[in-house]
Design a protein around this motif. Sequence first.
Motif, short mmCIF file in Angstrom:
data_model
loop_
_atom_site.label_atom_id
_atom_site.label_comp_id
_atom_site.label_asym_id
_atom_site.label_seq_id
_atom_site.Cartn_x
_atom_site.Cartn_y
_atom_site.Cartn_z
N ALA A 249 -6.42 -30.23 11.08
CA ALA A 249 -7.24 -31.41 11.37
C ALA A 249 -7.14 -31.78 12.84
CB ALA A 249 -6.80 -32.59 10.51
N ARG A 250 -8.23 -32.36 13.33
CA ARG A 250 -8.26 -32.96 14.66
C ARG A 250 -8.65 -34.42 14.47
NH1 ARG A 250 -7.82 -29.44 18.73
NH2 ARG A 250 -8.96 -30.71 20.25
N VAL A 251 -7.75 -35.30 14.90
CA VAL A 251 -7.91 -36.74 14.71
C VAL A 251 -8.13 -37.38 16.07
CG1 VAL A 251 -6.81 -38.85 13.85
CG2 VAL A 251 -6.38 -36.67 12.70
N ASP A 252 -9.22 -38.13 16.20
CA ASP A 252 -9.59 -38.73 17.48
C ASP A 252 -8.90 -40.08 17.63
OD1 ASP A 252 -10.80 -39.87 19.72
OD2 ASP A 252 -12.76 -39.00 19.27
N GLN A 270 1.57 -48.69 21.54
CA GLN A 270 2.30 -49.28 20.42
C GLN A 270 1.40 -49.42 19.21
OE1 GLN A 270 5.97 -50.86 20.15
NE2 GLN A 270 5.01 -49.75 18.46
N ALA A 271 0.16 -49.87 19.42
CA ALA A 271 -0.78 -50.03 18.32
C ALA A 271 -1.07 -48.70 17.64
CB ALA A 271 -2.08 -50.66 18.83
N ILE A 272 -1.25 -47.64 18.42
CA ILE A 272 -1.52 -46.32 17.85
C ILE A 272 -0.31 -45.81 17.08
CG2 ILE A 272 -1.86 -43.89 18.47
CD1 ILE A 272 -3.84 -44.85 20.58
N ASP A 273 0.89 -46.02 17.62
CA ASP A 273 2.11 -45.60 16.93
C ASP A 273 2.25 -46.30 15.59
OD1 ASP A 273 4.81 -44.17 17.04
OD2 ASP A 273 5.41 -46.25 16.70
N TRP A 274 2.02 -47.61 15.56
CA TRP A 274 2.12 -48.34 14.29
C TRP A 274 1.00 -47.92 13.33
CZ3 TRP A 274 3.34 -54.07 16.12
CH2 TRP A 274 4.67 -54.12 16.52
N ALA A 275 -0.19 -47.65 13.86
CA ALA A 275 -1.29 -47.21 13.00
C ALA A 275 -0.97 -45.87 12.34
CB ALA A 275 -2.58 -47.11 13.81
N LEU A 276 -0.36 -44.96 13.09
CA LEU A 276 -0.07 -43.63 12.57
C LEU A 276 1.18 -43.59 11.70
CD1 LEU A 276 -0.81 -41.50 15.75
CD2 LEU A 276 -2.14 -41.50 13.63
N TYR A 277 2.20 -44.34 12.08
CA TYR A 277 3.51 -44.19 11.45
C TYR A 277 4.11 -45.46 10.88
CZ TYR A 277 3.38 -39.67 13.82
OH TYR A 277 3.03 -38.41 14.24
N GLU A 313 -8.24 -23.83 11.54
CA GLU A 313 -6.95 -23.63 12.19
C GLU A 313 -5.94 -24.63 11.67
OE1 GLU A 313 -9.76 -24.33 13.83
OE2 GLU A 313 -10.37 -22.30 14.45
N LEU A 314 -4.77 -24.14 11.27
CA LEU A 314 -3.74 -25.03 10.75
C LEU A 314 -3.16 -25.88 11.88
CD1 LEU A 314 -1.90 -22.66 8.25
CD2 LEU A 314 -3.84 -24.19 7.83
N GLY A 315 -2.50 -26.95 11.50
CA GLY A 315 -1.96 -27.89 12.47
C GLY A 315 -2.80 -29.15 12.51
N VAL A 316 -2.13 -30.30 12.66
CA VAL A 316 -2.81 -31.59 12.71
C VAL A 316 -2.57 -32.18 14.09
CG1 VAL A 316 -3.01 -33.88 11.68
CG2 VAL A 316 -2.48 -31.91 10.22
N TRP A 317 -3.67 -32.45 14.80
CA TRP A 317 -3.57 -32.85 16.20
C TRP A 317 -4.28 -34.16 16.44
CZ3 TRP A 317 -0.57 -30.08 19.48
CH2 TRP A 317 -0.18 -28.80 19.05
N LEU A 318 -3.61 -35.04 17.20
CA LEU A 318 -4.24 -36.25 17.71
C LEU A 318 -4.86 -35.89 19.05
CD1 LEU A 318 -4.63 -39.35 17.30
CD2 LEU A 318 -2.59 -39.66 18.73
N VAL A 319 -6.17 -36.09 19.20
CA VAL A 319 -6.87 -35.65 20.40
C VAL A 319 -7.58 -36.83 21.05
CG1 VAL A 319 -7.19 -33.36 19.40
CG2 VAL A 319 -9.01 -35.06 19.18
N GLN A 328 -1.64 -34.21 20.89
CA GLN A 328 -0.32 -34.50 20.33
C GLN A 328 -0.27 -34.04 18.88
OE1 GLN A 328 0.65 -38.69 20.53
NE2 GLN A 328 2.14 -38.53 18.87
N ALA A 329 0.71 -33.24 18.53
CA ALA A 329 0.87 -32.80 17.14
C ALA A 329 1.34 -33.96 16.28
CB ALA A 329 1.86 -31.64 17.06
N LEU A 330 0.69 -34.16 15.15
CA LEU A 330 1.10 -35.20 14.21
C LEU A 330 1.99 -34.58 13.13
CD1 LEU A 330 -2.20 -37.24 13.70
CD2 LEU A 330 -0.33 -37.64 15.32
N SER A 331 2.93 -35.37 12.65
CA SER A 331 3.86 -34.89 11.63
C SER A 331 4.20 -36.03 10.70
CB SER A 331 5.13 -34.33 12.27
OG SER A 331 5.86 -35.38 12.88
#
Length: 342
Positions: A249-252, A270-277, A313-319, A328-331
């Motif tokens: 996945a590619r996440v914008d 900070q907002a993006i970090d809290w949104a993702l994790y 393509e495998l792998g999840v990326w924040l773009v 940035q690879a997401l995990s």
Amino acid sequence: MVTPDRPLQVRDIGEPGLLQRLQAFCPAEVIGDDAAVLAVSPGRSLVVTTDVLVDGVHFSDRTTTPEDAGWRAVAANLSDLAAMGASPLGITIGLGLPGDVTVEWVDRLYQGITTCLQPYGTAIVGGDVVRSPVTTISITAFGDVDPHQVIRRSTAKPGDAIVVTGYHGSSRAGLELLLHPEQGQSLTPHDRTALIQTHQRPTPRLDVIPLLFPSSPSSFPSLAIAGMDSSDGLADAIVQICRESQVGARVDRRHLPIAPALQAWVSPEQAIDWALYGGEDFELVLTLPLDQAQRLVSQLGHGAAIVGTTTVELGVWLVDTEGNFPEQALSREPGFQHFEPD
């Protein structure tokens, strides 16, 4: 560290490792999603999910009233049903209590439970109460679904749009405000209350299901959906769906749905970090064809968004499509997990 004179402990393998071991004891066809699906009659399947909340881990008197603890316990289970495309039928409650818990606390807990259940016409149909050194609330929720409309994590296809049904990061922000009341002085009273309410009383997205599977099938012909809820974090949900479906996945980052109040309070990073994790937003993360995804987002409004696309393509990326930030690879790791390894 594991040594020859110390047996392997749960903390050594963490929550994912423990779940993998326990799944070996279950039929392969009923594991891996937010709930188990059991065929019980022609045309309908029973959906069963269990969630346990522990005092000091999932709630505390610092951040959660008894009513809110009851509400959150129910919402977590109803969210799992929604993530499978199911409608709720009833719940059972297993309650573990120290002897010095007040009767008033238990009454208020059940008031929160029934208040959350009421809009969905769902009842408490059984349960058990035991003495315990720590307060625990274990809820099993039962739902039903047309077997052709079950939402699973393993059915995403390359090129699907990734839909998020609402804002993310608000629950984490609400928790921060509860733990540190001195923060957020720039917030209006309304915005502050809204963020806290998002954490204390999340809304399970059962309202999404009729839009996905309306009474008129022609509205969404042959709709194939993958998905799960985002209770453990948005990044966690996207990564799990991709892993189970063998896609990437590619996440914008520009399309992540973040509440305006949160954007106005903390830095963009900070907002993006809290949104993702941050976790515990209890929204749905779904993959479906682009035209149908656009229609769904238009119907939902209020923070719903297409945040990316699944890929071969495998792998999840924040773009960043504007090129201002590196990919940035997401995990799953930064999200909440029990039994974190040492």
